[in-house]
Design an enzyme around this catalytic site. Structure first.
Site, PDB file in Angstrom:
ATOM      1  N   SER A  12       6.438   2.608   8.893  1.00  0.00           N
ATOM      2  CA  SER A  12       5.803   2.926   7.529  1.00  0.00           C
ATOM      3  C   SER A  12       4.301   3.177   7.319  1.00  0.00           C
ATOM      4  O   SER A  12       4.011   4.336   6.653  1.00  0.00           O
ATOM      5  CB  SER A  12       6.077   1.744   6.270  1.00  0.00           C
ATOM      6  OG  SER A  12       5.496   0.642   6.672  1.00  0.00           O
ATOM      7  N   GLY A 138      -8.781  -1.625   5.935  1.00  0.00           N
ATOM      8  CA  GLY A 138      -8.999  -1.587   4.389  1.00  0.00           C
ATOM      9  C   GLY A 138      -7.564  -1.578   3.666  1.00  0.00           C
ATOM     10  O   GLY A 138      -6.512  -1.802   4.111  1.00  0.00           O
ATOM     11  N   SER A 140      -4.546  -0.684   1.956  1.00  0.00           N
ATOM     12  CA  SER A 140      -3.952   0.528   1.839  1.00  0.00           C
ATOM     13  C   SER A 140      -2.452   0.533   2.234  1.00  0.00           C
ATOM     14  O   SER A 140      -1.874   0.388   3.112  1.00  0.00           O
ATOM     15  CB  SER A 140      -4.708   1.622   3.032  1.00  0.00           C
ATOM     16  OG  SER A 140      -4.600   0.392   4.482  1.00  0.00           O
ATOM     17  N   LYS A 194      -6.439 -11.488   6.886  1.00  0.00           N
ATOM     18  CA  LYS A 194      -6.080 -11.702   5.377  1.00  0.00           C
ATOM     19  C   LYS A 194      -4.449 -11.733   5.280  1.00  0.00           C
ATOM     20  O   LYS A 194      -4.022 -12.230   4.192  1.00  0.00           O
ATOM     21  CB  LYS A 194      -6.516 -10.482   4.592  1.00  0.00           C
ATOM     22  CG  LYS A 194      -6.078  -8.855   5.355  1.00  0.00           C
ATOM     23  CD  LYS A 194      -4.565  -8.603   4.847  1.00  0.00           C
ATOM     24  CE  LYS A 194      -4.369  -7.407   5.596  1.00  0.00           C
ATOM     25  NZ  LYS A 194      -3.164  -6.579   5.459  1.00  0.00           N
ATOM     26  N   SER A 257       3.498  -5.671  -0.045  1.00  0.00           N
ATOM     27  CA  SER A 257       2.834  -6.362   0.686  1.00  0.00           C
ATOM     28  C   SER A 257       3.873  -7.037   1.461  1.00  0.00           C
ATOM     29  O   SER A 257       4.639  -8.100   0.855  1.00  0.00           O
ATOM     30  CB  SER A 257       1.680  -7.348   0.465  1.00  0.00           C
ATOM     31  OG  SER A 257       1.677  -8.256   1.495  1.00  0.00           O
ATOM     32  N   ARG A 258       4.554  -6.873   2.723  1.00  0.00           N
ATOM     33  CA  ARG A 258       5.470  -7.564   3.385  1.00  0.00           C
ATOM     34  C   ARG A 258       4.968  -9.080   3.594  1.00  0.00           C
ATOM     35  O   ARG A 258       5.812  -9.784   3.883  1.00  0.00           O
ATOM     36  CB  ARG A 258       5.936  -6.583   4.650  1.00  0.00           C
ATOM     37  CG  ARG A 258       4.845  -6.930   5.657  1.00  0.00           C
ATOM     38  CD  ARG A 258       5.225  -5.911   7.117  1.00  0.00           C
ATOM     39  NE  ARG A 258       5.240  -4.322   6.638  1.00  0.00           N
ATOM     40  CZ  ARG A 258       5.303  -3.417   7.697  1.00  0.00           C
ATOM     41  NH1 ARG A 258       5.414  -3.896   8.779  1.00  0.00           N
ATOM     42  NH2 ARG A 258       5.312  -2.291   7.319  1.00  0.00           N
TER      43      ARG A 258
END
Length: 347
Positions: A12, A138, A140, A194, A257-258
């Protein structure tokens, strides 16, 4: 100026970055090992497994030949899962032009060595100047980048000229803004760590703990990231920027977000294997949690959120008990703790 850019691989994020490059009028070769995926991209301009419903630019040509992808490329963009980065980096060596720009956009570490992706690539390409390896990071999400939603990222390299070349490749006026940063280590750490906090945010949301709990987790999370980063030699101000706070916000607050999804599914009672099967893509935060626990021990850094998530992921601890353990920690003063951690936001 139009360039030939190859993107490895067609997941992806790789496909989204390929689309940005195509929008900027570059010729893009997108590499995949999967022959069926290559056929679909070339014949229908779709990558239905990773980005369903999106029509890709006809400037993107897919191939399963690494030699075809890399030969004569002006730039190589490596978006390989951390577990496969060393193998792919070594495999491109015979075909890589000596003056080609290498950019990677993978957020994670290598298990065993605890190396960053820049260190892994440098080890596999000993004839290439490591200061010219660029890291792109970043806030994204691929699902937004592919739809040309406004996005801002950072590219980091010790050689500022290399960073600026990467900036020129990707930046455009319509949707994709790019900053440069010389702190490669800080940018890589922010992007990788993160994901651990995002797993925690998903757990918190899955347990129904609300926004107060998640805000606290994120705030203490960035302090924890900075504490390890400073111990390893990164610039503390990097963690106040796009690769730190920016990426943390995007990853902890979005269902794109996975890592957030993984944490939420675990909180709902799924096993690790069930969660990974349902997400259907690499969840870098799981590997990163294990590796970061080792880094924290090596650098003698206190990382309580990471420690509790490790217990949930690998020792079977109930998520609710992990949160209670964090809430029950010994009392302390926030400003003194921030100063001790070296976050540097108040100086």
């Amino acid at each position: 100026m139009s360039r030939k850019v190859c993107v490895l691989v067609a997941g992806s994020w790789g496909t989204a970055l390929a689309s940005v490059l195509a929008e900027n009028d570059h010729t893009v070769i997108l590499w995949s090992r999967n022959a069926a995926q290559v056929k679909e991209i070339n014949e229908t301009h779709q990558n239905s497994k990773f980005l369903p419903g999106i029509t890709l630019s006809d400037r993107i040509v897919a191939t399963n030949s690494l030699e075809e992808a890399v030969t004569d490329a002006d730039a190589v963009v490596m978006v390989v899962p951390s577990s496969g980065m060393r193998g792919v980096a070594g495999a491109i060596r015979p075909f890589l032009r000596s003056d080609a720009l290498i950019i990677h956009a993978t957020k994670g570490f290598e298990a065993g060595t605890l190396h960053t992706m820049t260190q892994v690539i440098a080890a596999e390409l000993p004839d290439y100047d490591p200061d010219r390896i660029v890291c792109l990071s970043g806030p994204s999400h691929a699902e937004e980048v592919i739809r040309y939603s406004p996005t801002t990222v950072v590219v980091a390299a010790k050689d500022i000229t290399a960073a600026e070349c990467a900036q020129d490749l990707f930046i455009n006026k319509s949707s994709f803004r790019v900053y440069t940063n010389p702190d490669v280590l800080g940018v890589e750490l922010g992007g990788a760590l993160k994901n651990i906090i995002a797993l925690g945010a998903g757990l918190s949301d899955g347990l129904g703990f609300g926004d107060n709990a998640k805000a606290a987790l994120m705030t203490r999370g960035i302090a924890e990231i900075a504490r390890l980063g400073v111990a390893m030699g990164a610039n503390p101000l990097t963690f106040a920027g796009l690769a730190g706070v920016g990426d943390l916000i995007a990853t902890c607050t979005s269902q794109h977000s996975r890592n957030w999804r993984a944490g939420s599914l675990l909180a709902q009672g799924l096993t690790m294997d069930e969660m990974l099967a349902k997400v259907g893509m690499v969840v870098e935060g799981v590997r990163t949690t294990r590796i970061t626990k080792d880094l924290a021990e090596r650098y003698e850094v206190n990382m309580p959120i990471t420690a509790e998530l490790y217990s949930v992921l690998f020792e079977g601890k109930e998520p609710k008990l992990a949160v209670e353990a964090l809430m029950g920690r010994v009392r302390t003063h926030e400003i003194e703790e921030v100063a001790t951690e070296g976050l540097g936001l108040l100086s």
